[in-house]
Write an enzyme that holds these catalytic residues in place. Structure first.
Site, PDB file in Angstrom:
ATOM      1  N   ILE A 124       0.824  -1.214   0.000  1.00 26.74           N
ATOM      2  CA  ILE A 124       0.000   0.000   0.000  1.00 26.74           C
ATOM      3  C   ILE A 124       0.863   1.271   0.000  1.00 26.74           C
ATOM      4  CG2 ILE A 124      -0.245   0.360   2.501  1.00 26.74           C
ATOM      5  CD1 ILE A 124      -3.310   0.557   1.992  1.00 26.74           C
ATOM      6  N   HIS A 182       6.421 -12.114   5.912  1.00 28.25           N
ATOM      7  CA  HIS A 182       6.170 -11.743   4.523  1.00 28.25           C
ATOM      8  C   HIS A 182       7.483 -11.376   3.861  1.00 28.25           C
ATOM      9  CE1 HIS A 182       5.752  -8.246   7.156  1.00 28.25           C
ATOM     10  NE2 HIS A 182       6.309  -7.537   6.180  1.00 28.25           N
ATOM     11  N   HIS A 212       9.175  -9.050   0.871  1.00 34.79           N
ATOM     12  CA  HIS A 212       8.996  -7.904  -0.024  1.00 34.79           C
ATOM     13  C   HIS A 212       9.732  -8.183  -1.331  1.00 34.79           C
ATOM     14  CE1 HIS A 212       7.869  -4.821   3.169  1.00 34.79           C
ATOM     15  NE2 HIS A 212       8.403  -5.757   3.927  1.00 34.79           N
TER      16      HIS A 212
END
Ligand code: AMP
Length: 121
Positions: A36, A105, A107
């Protein structure tokens, strides 16, 4: 050591379709969606569906969870046509690593020369 436990994070809500995201890939093991607040022209997050708060919590027996994220990122880079130019994959861990969401997570950053990294802020 910081213990963040197994909280419901914003990424769990994206997996469960409780909040929207720009999803670019999903299979039984993971979901991938655009960050985002992108830090590069391409910034996609690859999130496993198995719960681990930080990389510190992933046992050797679950190494494939991380491996799948990395190979999925490479597949995405090839499919999108920037694999040969290159990209960066990053996993942040805990405070000094800059981790803000406590579901692991990876990137994927690409789309411009990213230069060197590792300079403390
Ligand atoms: P990290 O700082 O490594 O934990 O990365 C968390 C990332 O999640 C940051 O780059 C945020 O911009 C991103 N992020 C937070 N909320 C959302 C959201 N709702 N959709 C997509 N990316 C998000």
């Amino acid at each position: 050591m910081t213990n963040h436990g197994l909280q419901v994070t914003i990424f769990h809500k994206i997996i469960n379709r409780e909040i929207p995201a720009d999803i670019v890939y999903e299979d039984e093991h993971m979901i991938a969606f655009r960050d985002i607040a992108p830090q590069a022209p391409v910034h996609v997050l690859f999130v496993p569906k198995q719960d681990f708060a930080t990389l510190n919590d992933v046992p050797e027996a679950s190494a494939l969870v991380i491996g799948r994220l990395a190979t999925a990122a490479a597949r995405y880079a090839k499919a999108q046509g920037f694999a040969d130019r290159g990209y960066r994959i990053v996993m942040n861990c805990n405070e000094d690593g800059g981790q803000t969401v406590f579901q692991i997570h990876l990137h994927l950053l690409a789309g411009a020369p990213l230069g060197h990294f590792g300079v403390p802020s």
